[in-house]
Design a protein around this motif. Structure first.
Motif, short mmCIF file in Angstrom:
data_model
loop_
_atom_site.label_atom_id
_atom_site.label_comp_id
_atom_site.label_asym_id
_atom_site.label_seq_id
_atom_site.Cartn_x
_atom_site.Cartn_y
_atom_site.Cartn_z
N ASP A 65 0.69 -0.91 0.11
CA ASP A 65 0.39 0.00 -0.23
C ASP A 65 0.79 1.39 -0.16
O ASP A 65 0.56 2.18 -1.03
N ASP A 69 0.59 4.46 -3.06
CA ASP A 69 0.28 6.23 -1.83
C ASP A 69 1.49 6.33 -1.78
O ASP A 69 1.34 7.67 -2.31
N SER A 72 2.68 10.40 -4.26
CA SER A 72 1.38 11.41 -3.85
C SER A 72 1.71 11.95 -2.66
O SER A 72 1.77 13.30 -2.77
#
Length: 319
Positions: A65, A69, A72
């Motif tokens: 994950d 992520d 960003s």
């Protein structure tokens, strides 16, 4: 593959000094950083594959994950620095997923093991320049060379921060600013699990792998320092200290005995222990209180929702 040597490597003399000083204390001890010679690094990787040891499985899943992520939060990440890099297995999840990444700097105390891992990484990630540093990451006093791009992520997985008493953990968090620089970030794994049965099992697996890891300290002392430890006369012990919120690892003397190292004689009573490792378990509030005091602000977290209270924290330097 190049090598940078801004940070002084450790030596056998350092190991000897630490062992002699530690065994001279009322509570005998050997610093946990000396677990990680080539053999110890290999044994630790075996620990992470035991069914009882949950942190590696949980963190690896979370890192999938994180890899998705992270762009960003850090869209122009160029450099990952990993103190205590080990086999860099979990790091591969990040190395293969960050589009602008061009440099990986693993730091490890074992020169042989680090060289082996670095060669593998260089072959597998041709677009990433691997710059290994043979170093004791607990003794960082100088910043990275200013040639290194400032868009950096210091990666410190495995809840390794828990291996240090709170004051030493704070020193480590402070020293990571030297690696991250003013524009860098820190991604750190922290275990807050408090289930005593789960914790003791994780650090005292049924197959005895953690026992071999713990006793490897004595093997190193025998091989490198000329000590005469009898491994059969020491037992691996893992116990949870509820008051301190930590797992403790010890090597317990099974009889009254003497151990000699370089003409220094150490007497052991029956059941006397050598304290080898702490594994502190920090909940989010306690960890962030320490991180804030050390000049780090929270960006975001990734948390296990099922097996434990393990979290990954993304931090940035305070303004």
């Amino acid at each position: 593959m190049n090598t940078i040597t801004d940070i002084k490597p450790t030596t056998t003399h350092d190991f000897l000094d630490d062992v002699l000083a530690g065994l001279s204390q009322p509570q005998k001890t050997i610093p946990c950083k000396w677990f990680y010679d080539e053999a110890g690094s290999v044994i630790f990787e075996e620990i992470t594959e035991t069914p009882e040891y949950y942190p590696t499985r949980v963190e690896t899943k979370l890192l999938v994950d994180v890899a998705q992520d992270l762009p960003s939060y850090l869209p122009h990440l160029k450099v990952i620095v990993e103190p205590g890099s080990g086999s860099s297995i979990k790091t591969r999840i990040l190395l293969g997923s960050q589009k602008e990444l061009n440099t990986y700097i693993p730091m490890e105390i074992s020169a042989e093991f680090l060289s082996f891992v670095a060669e593998q990484l260089h072959a597998d990630y041709l677009s990433i320049n691997t710059l290994p540093i043979v170093s004791d990451f607990t003794n960082i006093h100088t910043p990275l060379n200013d040639r290194i791009d400032p868009s950096r992520l210091v990666f410190f997985p495995g809840s390794t921060i828990g291996n240090f008493p709170p004051e030493e953990a704070a020193d480590l968090l402070n020293s990571f600013h030297l690696l991250a620089g003013k524009q860098g970030h820190l991604l750190i794994g922290v275990d807050g699990t408090q289930d005593e049965a789960q914790l003791v099992a994780a650090y005292n697996d049924a197959a005895g792998v953690t026992e071999a890891f713990n006793k490897n300290l004595l093997v190193r002392a025998n091989n490198e320092l000329g000590a005469d430890f009898n491994l059969a006369q020491f037992a691996h012990v893992a116990r949870f200290n509820q008051q301190e919120s930590r797992i403790e690892m010890h090597l317990k003397s099974l009889c009254a005995q003497k151990v000699t190292i370089k003409k220094h004689v150490f007497n052991f009573h029956k059941n006397e222990t050598i304290f080898t490792e702490n594994c502190y378990k920090y909940d989010k509030n306690r960890f962030m209180a320490m991180a804030n005091q050390c000049g780090w602000d929270l960006v975001t977290t990734w948390k296990d929702q099922h097996l434990s209270n393990f979290q990954l924290f993304l931090l940035k330097p305070s303004n």
